[in-house]
Write an enzyme that holds these catalytic residues in place. Sequence first.
Site, PDB file in Angstrom:
ATOM      1  N   CYS A 129       0.838  -1.206   0.000  1.00  0.00           N
ATOM      2  CA  CYS A 129       0.000   0.000   0.000  1.00  0.00           C
ATOM      3  C   CYS A 129       0.874   1.257   0.000  1.00  0.00           C
ATOM      4  O   CYS A 129       0.649   2.186  -0.778  1.00  0.00           O
ATOM      5  CB  CYS A 129      -0.927  -0.027   1.217  1.00  0.00           C
ATOM      6  SG  CYS A 129      -2.088   1.344   1.268  1.00  0.00           S
ATOM      7  N   CYS A 130       1.909   1.277   0.869  1.00  0.00           N
ATOM      8  CA  CYS A 130       2.825   2.426   0.891  1.00  0.00           C
ATOM      9  C   CYS A 130       3.556   2.543  -0.443  1.00  0.00           C
ATOM     10  O   CYS A 130       3.813   3.655  -0.920  1.00  0.00           O
ATOM     11  CB  CYS A 130       3.843   2.277   2.020  1.00  0.00           C
ATOM     12  SG  CYS A 130       3.234   2.708   3.662  1.00  0.00           S
ATOM     13  N   CYS A 210      -1.280   8.272   7.777  1.00  0.00           N
ATOM     14  CA  CYS A 210      -2.644   7.945   7.346  1.00  0.00           C
ATOM     15  C   CYS A 210      -3.490   7.558   8.558  1.00  0.00           C
ATOM     16  O   CYS A 210      -2.991   6.926   9.501  1.00  0.00           O
ATOM     17  CB  CYS A 210      -2.601   6.784   6.363  1.00  0.00           C
ATOM     18  SG  CYS A 210      -1.715   7.172   4.838  1.00  0.00           S
ATOM     19  N   CYS A 213      -3.437   3.932   9.739  1.00  0.00           N
ATOM     20  CA  CYS A 213      -2.197   3.329  10.244  1.00  0.00           C
ATOM     21  C   CYS A 213      -1.542   4.149  11.351  1.00  0.00           C
ATOM     22  O   CYS A 213      -0.356   3.977  11.623  1.00  0.00           O
ATOM     23  CB  CYS A 213      -1.203   3.161   9.094  1.00  0.00           C
ATOM     24  SG  CYS A 213      -1.844   2.241   7.689  1.00  0.00           S
ATOM     25  N   CYS A 236       7.800   3.871   5.872  1.00  0.00           N
ATOM     26  CA  CYS A 236       6.895   3.665   4.732  1.00  0.00           C
ATOM     27  C   CYS A 236       7.603   3.250   3.457  1.00  0.00           C
ATOM     28  O   CYS A 236       6.959   2.804   2.511  1.00  0.00           O
ATOM     29  CB  CYS A 236       6.052   4.911   4.471  1.00  0.00           C
ATOM     30  SG  CYS A 236       6.957   6.254   3.704  1.00  0.00           S
TER      31      CYS A 236
END
Length: 248
Positions: A129-130, A210, A213, A236
């Site tokens: 995702c990162c 985010c 997270c 990240c």
Amino acid sequence: MTVLIDIVKDQARSENGQRAAALSAKYETMTPQDILRDAIRNEFFGDITLSSSFGADSAVLLHMVSEIDPNLPVLFLDTDRHFFQTLQYRDELKAKLGLQNLVVLKADETEAATEDAKGTLWRTHPDACCDLRKVRPLNRVMERYGAWISGRKRHQSSTRANLPIVEWDGKHFKVNPLAKWTQADLDAYFAQHDLPPHPLVEQGFPSIGCFTCTKPVEQGQDARSGRWADSEKVECGIHNPIYGGEGI
Ligand code: SF4
């Protein structure tokens, strides 16, 4: 021919590594403002940008840069998962500091639709995702620049304790003007320049990413311990582990 190209590349890498080490030594005794002035106006003139999360401490570096060059490109990675307070704070600081060149970066729409159709990648594969929402959008833009400024600090976590002021990551120079600063230094700068705090700081978020997270942290914990708090992940991925710590 290929061997020759590899040799030339290795030599360049080595020369850039030496340049980063020499700059780190030169900058170690300078103030963050003097480091920024030299990096922006001299060492990396026209070839440097600033990456900002518009998080808890971001106003300090943004204020310093705005006084040196308000037209410097400021990169903001919009992951579509920021706290709404962060987006409001970004717009507030942009107006207050007169930042003229805010560049908002997002994941490629096709890649996002293919790789994260359900929008749950952050939970199942946070590194992926990162990579989708931060690393690749940043890398695409950084093709245009030779150097970037980051707000990382040594006091933030054990993985950043040995952060040099200038790094060479194999592709870019990274300048960390606030590396030596403590939380007290940052607090004093906020007060001296009447900078507004990120609204989530008073709710226990000393490091803000985010909303999916990031958790608030207890008194005395590492500032970044609320990031990916339920996993081993600590960074990240937009910074490589070149200084003995782990990537961001
Ligand atoms: S911090 Fe979380 S939501 Fe944001 S890009 Fe990384 S994994 Fe995705």
